[in-house]
Design a protein around this motif. Sequence first.
Motif, PDB file in Angstrom:
ATOM      1  N   PRO A   1       0.814  -1.213   0.000  1.00  0.00           N
ATOM      2  CA  PRO A   1       0.000   0.000   0.000  1.00  0.00           C
ATOM      3  C   PRO A   1       0.847   1.262   0.000  1.00  0.00           C
ATOM      4  N   GLU A   2       0.311   2.312  -0.580  1.00  0.00           N
ATOM      5  CA  GLU A   2       0.961   3.619  -0.525  1.00  0.00           C
ATOM      6  C   GLU A   2       1.140   4.025   0.932  1.00  0.00           C
ATOM      7  N   GLY A   3       2.221   4.728   1.203  1.00  0.00           N
ATOM      8  CA  GLY A   3       2.480   5.188   2.559  1.00  0.00           C
ATOM      9  C   GLY A   3       3.259   4.207   3.408  1.00  0.00           C
ATOM     10  N   THR A   4       3.632   3.049   2.838  1.00  0.00           N
ATOM     11  CA  THR A   4       4.429   2.075   3.588  1.00  0.00           C
ATOM     12  C   THR A   4       5.800   2.659   3.910  1.00  0.00           C
ATOM     13  N   ASP A   5       6.221   2.511   5.157  1.00  0.00           N
ATOM     14  CA  ASP A   5       7.533   2.989   5.593  1.00  0.00           C
ATOM     15  C   ASP A   5       8.581   1.955   5.179  1.00  0.00           C
ATOM     16  N   ALA A   6       9.321   2.255   4.126  1.00  0.00           N
ATOM     17  CA  ALA A   6      10.261   1.287   3.562  1.00  0.00           C
ATOM     18  C   ALA A   6      11.353   0.897   4.551  1.00  0.00           C
ATOM     19  N   GLU A   7      11.857   1.857   5.302  1.00  0.00           N
ATOM     20  CA  GLU A   7      12.926   1.549   6.254  1.00  0.00           C
ATOM     21  C   GLU A   7      12.438   0.596   7.339  1.00  0.00           C
ATOM     22  N   GLU A   8      11.209   0.780   7.800  1.00  0.00           N
ATOM     23  CA  GLU A   8      10.680  -0.103   8.845  1.00  0.00           C
ATOM     24  C   GLU A   8      10.513  -1.525   8.332  1.00  0.00           C
ATOM     25  N   VAL A   9      10.159  -1.679   7.082  1.00  0.00           N
ATOM     26  CA  VAL A   9      10.033  -3.025   6.518  1.00  0.00           C
ATOM     27  C   VAL A   9      11.389  -3.718   6.504  1.00  0.00           C
ATOM     28  N   VAL A  10      12.414  -2.999   6.091  1.00  0.00           N
ATOM     29  CA  VAL A  10      13.757  -3.590   6.057  1.00  0.00           C
ATOM     30  C   VAL A  10      14.213  -3.955   7.464  1.00  0.00           C
ATOM     31  N   ARG A  11      13.957  -3.074   8.418  1.00  0.00           N
ATOM     32  CA  ARG A  11      14.337  -3.377   9.809  1.00  0.00           C
ATOM     33  C   ARG A  11      13.611  -4.616  10.317  1.00  0.00           C
ATOM     34  N   ALA A  12      12.365  -4.776   9.917  1.00  0.00           N
ATOM     35  CA  ALA A  12      11.568  -5.906  10.395  1.00  0.00           C
ATOM     36  C   ALA A  12      12.131  -7.242   9.943  1.00  0.00           C
ATOM     37  N   VAL A  13      12.863  -7.248   8.845  1.00  0.00           N
ATOM     38  CA  VAL A  13      13.450  -8.493   8.342  1.00  0.00           C
ATOM     39  C   VAL A  13      14.582  -8.967   9.245  1.00  0.00           C
ATOM     40  N   SER A  14      15.479  -8.057   9.590  1.00  0.00           N
ATOM     41  CA  SER A  14      16.668  -8.468  10.344  1.00  0.00           C
ATOM     42  C   SER A  14      16.445  -8.522  11.856  1.00  0.00           C
ATOM     43  N   ALA A  15      15.418  -7.842  12.360  1.00  0.00           N
ATOM     44  CA  ALA A  15      15.218  -7.781  13.812  1.00  0.00           C
ATOM     45  C   ALA A  15      15.116  -9.158  14.475  1.00  0.00           C
ATOM     46  N   PRO A  16      14.299 -10.087  13.958  1.00  0.00           N
ATOM     47  CA  PRO A  16      14.232 -11.395  14.626  1.00  0.00           C
ATOM     48  C   PRO A  16      15.527 -12.189  14.534  1.00  0.00           C
ATOM     49  N   LEU A  17      16.317 -11.929  13.491  1.00  0.00           N
ATOM     50  CA  LEU A  17      17.599 -12.631  13.363  1.00  0.00           C
ATOM     51  C   LEU A  17      18.589 -12.122  14.406  1.00  0.00           C
ATOM     52  N   TYR A  18      18.618 -10.809  14.616  1.00  0.00           N
ATOM     53  CA  TYR A  18      19.496 -10.259  15.642  1.00  0.00           C
ATOM     54  C   TYR A  18      19.037 -10.666  17.034  1.00  0.00           C
ATOM     55  N   TYR A  19      17.744 -10.829  17.226  1.00  0.00           N
ATOM     56  CA  TYR A  19      17.243 -11.292  18.527  1.00  0.00           C
ATOM     57  C   TYR A  19      17.798 -12.678  18.831  1.00  0.00           C
ATOM     58  N   ARG A  20      17.750 -13.559  17.862  1.00  0.00           N
ATOM     59  CA  ARG A  20      18.297 -14.904  18.074  1.00  0.00           C
ATOM     60  C   ARG A  20      19.809 -14.851  18.307  1.00  0.00           C
ATOM     61  N   PHE A  21      20.471 -13.985  17.563  1.00  0.00           N
ATOM     62  CA  PHE A  21      21.928 -13.876  17.660  1.00  0.00           C
ATOM     63  C   PHE A  21      22.359 -13.330  19.018  1.00  0.00           C
ATOM     64  N   LEU A  22      21.667 -12.313  19.508  1.00  0.00           N
ATOM     65  CA  LEU A  22      22.102 -11.598  20.708  1.00  0.00           C
ATOM     66  C   LEU A  22      21.413 -12.044  21.997  1.00  0.00           C
ATOM     67  N   ALA A  23      20.200 -12.560  21.880  1.00  0.00           N
ATOM     68  CA  ALA A  23      19.429 -12.807  23.100  1.00  0.00           C
ATOM     69  C   ALA A  23      19.058 -14.268  23.323  1.00  0.00           C
ATOM     70  N   SER A  24      18.312 -14.857  22.398  1.00  0.00           N
ATOM     71  CA  SER A  24      17.747 -16.176  22.679  1.00  0.00           C
ATOM     72  C   SER A  24      18.714 -17.323  22.448  1.00  0.00           C
ATOM     73  N   GLY A  25      19.633 -17.155  21.493  1.00  0.00           N
ATOM     74  CA  GLY A  25      20.549 -18.245  21.180  1.00  0.00           C
ATOM     75  C   GLY A  25      19.916 -19.358  20.361  1.00  0.00           C
ATOM     76  N   ASP A  26      18.706 -19.129  19.864  1.00  0.00           N
ATOM     77  CA  ASP A  26      18.055 -20.128  19.013  1.00  0.00           C
ATOM     78  C   ASP A  26      18.800 -20.252  17.689  1.00  0.00           C
ATOM     79  N   PRO A  27      18.628 -21.367  16.985  1.00  0.00           N
ATOM     80  CA  PRO A  27      19.365 -21.586  15.734  1.00  0.00           C
ATOM     81  C   PRO A  27      19.121 -20.488  14.704  1.00  0.00           C
ATOM     82  N   LEU A  28      20.182 -20.173  13.978  1.00  0.00           N
ATOM     83  CA  LEU A  28      20.101 -19.199  12.893  1.00  0.00           C
ATOM     84  C   LEU A  28      20.338 -19.940  11.583  1.00  0.00           C
ATOM     85  N   ASP A  29      19.281 -20.533  11.039  1.00  0.00           N
ATOM     86  CA  ASP A  29      19.416 -21.263   9.789  1.00  0.00           C
ATOM     87  C   ASP A  29      18.649 -20.540   8.681  1.00  0.00           C
ATOM     88  N   GLU A  30      18.741 -21.067   7.472  1.00  0.00           N
ATOM     89  CA  GLU A  30      18.082 -20.415   6.344  1.00  0.00           C
ATOM     90  C   GLU A  30      16.573 -20.406   6.491  1.00  0.00           C
TER      91      GLU A  30
END
Length: 207
Positions: free
Chosen positions: A149-178
Motif C-alpha cells: 500500500p501507498e504510505g508504507t515505511d520502507a525503512e521499517e520493513v527492512v528493519r523488520a526483516v533483520s530484527a528477529p535474526l538479531y534477537y536470536r543472535f544476541l538474546a535467545s541463542g536459538d538456531p540461525l538457519d536459512e
Amino acid sequence: MEEPGSIRPGGRTARVRAAVLRAAGDALAERGFAHLDLTDVARRAEVGKTTVYRRWGTVTGLVADLLTDMAEQSLPRARTGSLEGDLRANARLVRKTLADPRQGALFGAIIAAATSDTRTAEALHRFYARRIREWVPCVEEAIDRGELPEGTDAEEVVRAVSAPLYYRFLASGDPLDEATADRAAKAATAAARAGAYIKDEQARPIL
C-alpha cells in the motif's frame, strides 16, 4: 569532520589500510573490543605502530573505519522482481554474516562495545543506516508495482526483516538457519502487505 582513517587512499596506503582493518577485525573477533590494542593490530598487520596511531589515533577511530569498510564491502541488494524474494535475499545475507564464526564474533564484539562507548555506537548506527538505505529501494519498487500500500515505511520493513535474526543472535541463542531467515522475510512481507508499516493511518492496505 572526517573520522580517523576515513579518507580513501590508493596504492600502498590502500594496502596498509586493508591489512590493518583485516587485523583489527581478527583481533575483535578473537578477543573483543575491551582487548583491542593499536600496537597489537600493527603487529598483526605487519606495519609500523606509528602508522596506525597517526592514521587512526584511537581504537574507536579504527573501529569506525572498520565498519565503514564493512559497509562498502557488503554485497549489493538483490533484484529478484518480487518483494518477498528481495527480502529473503536480505535475510539470508544477514543470517550468513551472523552465523559465520569470524563475522558473527566480530559483530558481537562491536555491538557489545556500542552499549557503553558513544563513538562506537555512532559508527555502528551509521553502518546500519547505510545498509538499510541500500535495501530500501526493494520496498519502494514493491510499492510502485502495487505489491504494497501507498504510505508504507520502507525503512521499517527492512528493519523488520533483520530484527528477529538479531534477537536470536544476541538474546535467545536459538538456531540461525536459512529456514529462520526465510520465515523472517515472509513475515515482514505479510505484515507490510497488510498495512502494518503504513506511515499515514488513512492509507488503505492491499487485501
